[in-house]
Scaffold this active site. Structure first.
Site, PDB file in Angstrom:
ATOM      1  N   GLY A  49       0.776  -1.235   0.000  1.00 39.35           N
ATOM      2  CA  GLY A  49       0.000   0.000   0.000  1.00 39.35           C
ATOM      3  C   GLY A  49       0.804   1.279   0.000  1.00 39.35           C
ATOM      4  O   GLY A  49       0.377   2.284  -0.549  1.00 39.35           O
ATOM      5  N   ASP A 105       0.735   4.024   4.147  1.00 34.31           N
ATOM      6  CA  ASP A 105      -0.372   4.662   3.447  1.00 34.31           C
ATOM      7  C   ASP A 105      -1.464   5.042   4.435  1.00 34.31           C
ATOM      8  O   ASP A 105      -1.967   6.158   4.420  1.00 34.31           O
ATOM      9  CB  ASP A 105      -0.922   3.761   2.333  1.00 34.31           C
ATOM     10  CG  ASP A 105      -1.257   2.350   2.812  1.00 34.31           C
ATOM     11  OD1 ASP A 105      -0.954   1.989   3.962  1.00 34.31           O
ATOM     12  OD2 ASP A 105      -1.824   1.585   2.008  1.00 34.31           O
ATOM     13  N   ASP A 108      -4.966   2.019  10.310  1.00 35.66           N
ATOM     14  CA  ASP A 108      -6.332   1.571  10.577  1.00 35.66           C
ATOM     15  C   ASP A 108      -6.389   1.151  12.045  1.00 35.66           C
ATOM     16  O   ASP A 108      -6.467   1.988  12.916  1.00 35.66           O
ATOM     17  CB  ASP A 108      -6.685   0.429   9.618  1.00 35.66           C
ATOM     18  CG  ASP A 108      -8.168   0.313   9.366  1.00 35.66           C
ATOM     19  OD1 ASP A 108      -8.954   0.481  10.321  1.00 35.66           O
ATOM     20  OD2 ASP A 108      -8.549   0.040   8.223  1.00 35.66           O
ATOM     21  N   LYS A 136      -7.182   6.608  10.538  1.00 31.82           N
ATOM     22  CA  LYS A 136      -8.587   6.497  10.945  1.00 31.82           C
ATOM     23  C   LYS A 136      -8.636   6.492  12.469  1.00 31.82           C
ATOM     24  O   LYS A 136      -8.550   5.432  13.086  1.00 31.82           O
ATOM     25  CB  LYS A 136      -9.200   5.196  10.428  1.00 31.82           C
ATOM     26  CG  LYS A 136      -9.322   5.078   8.931  1.00 31.82           C
ATOM     27  CD  LYS A 136      -9.965   3.735   8.591  1.00 31.82           C
ATOM     28  CE  LYS A 136     -10.069   3.493   7.127  1.00 31.82           C
ATOM     29  NZ  LYS A 136     -10.643   2.155   6.848  1.00 31.82           N
ATOM     30  N   VAL A 158     -11.661   2.786   2.273  1.00 33.85           N
ATOM     31  CA  VAL A 158     -11.113   3.678   1.260  1.00 33.85           C
ATOM     32  C   VAL A 158     -10.165   2.947   0.319  1.00 33.85           C
ATOM     33  O   VAL A 158      -9.488   1.995   0.712  1.00 33.85           O
ATOM     34  CB  VAL A 158     -10.407   4.896   1.889  1.00 33.85           C
ATOM     35  CG1 VAL A 158     -11.405   5.773   2.622  1.00 33.85           C
ATOM     36  CG2 VAL A 158      -9.287   4.480   2.827  1.00 33.85           C
TER      37      VAL A 158
END
Length: 184
Positions: A49, A105, A108, A136, A158
């Site tokens: 990512g 990236d 989470d 997040k 996303v």
């Protein structure tokens, strides 16, 4: 790939291509303020990512640096991380005495990144810090000291700019919320 190519798959654009570029540039300026050319900075991208973030961040930085990559996998039940991590591709660079900046990236749950941070700190680095384009806050499950955060976003699924669903959408130039009908 542009949003117009997949309009029905995206419910909302969170960051346009221009907003991403501006955010990367802001992160680069902050990093430059903390590191100088003589710091021997090693930036470590977390595959897959972080490829887009890492490439654009490296080009935006006006200091000397070294780049390396790691691939880690956390597994558990279904799509939820258990925090149990295994290294799929380790660093090729000895980090003893180095200043290391992990480039991500998105943050989470933070479980995998927390493990990676602890792992790299045991390898004798002078310092290990984190730079993430996205975070997040409502999804984070562990306390993480993240030195550089680009943008806090809602707890939504996303994609784009390296973020994927089933290995698709990574090449989307912007970041958008994936429509539930795509992954339901």
């Amino acid at each position: 790939m542009d949003i117009k190519d997949i309009e029905s798959d995206i419910t909302e654009v969170l960051l346009s291509e221009e907003q991403i570029a501006d955010t990367i540039s802001e992160l680069a300026r902050r990093i430059e303020a903390d590191y100088s050319d003589d710091d021997d900075l090693l930036i470590v991208g977390v595959l897959r990512g972080a490829v887009m973030v890492m490439a654009d961040l490296a080009r935006a930085l006006h200091i000397h640096l070294t780049m390396d990559w790691m691939a880690v996998s956390s597994y558990g039940s279904g799509t939820q991380s258990s925090g149990v991590v295994r290294i799929l591709k380790d660093l090729d660079t000895d980090i003893t005495g180095r200043k290391v900046l992990i480039v991500e990236d998105i943050i989470d749950s933070g479980l995998t990144l927390s493990w990676l941070l602890a792992n790299l700190r045991t390898r004798g680095a002078e310092s290990v810090e984190i730079c993430a384009l996205l975070r997040k806050p409502d999804a984070v499950k562990v306390e993480l000291d993240v030195r550089y955060v680009g943008v806090d976003i809602p707890n939504a699924f996303v994609v784009g700019y390296g973020l994927d669903y089933a290995e698709r959408y990574r090449n989307l130039k912007s970041i958008g919320v994936l429509a539930p009908h795509v992954y339901a």
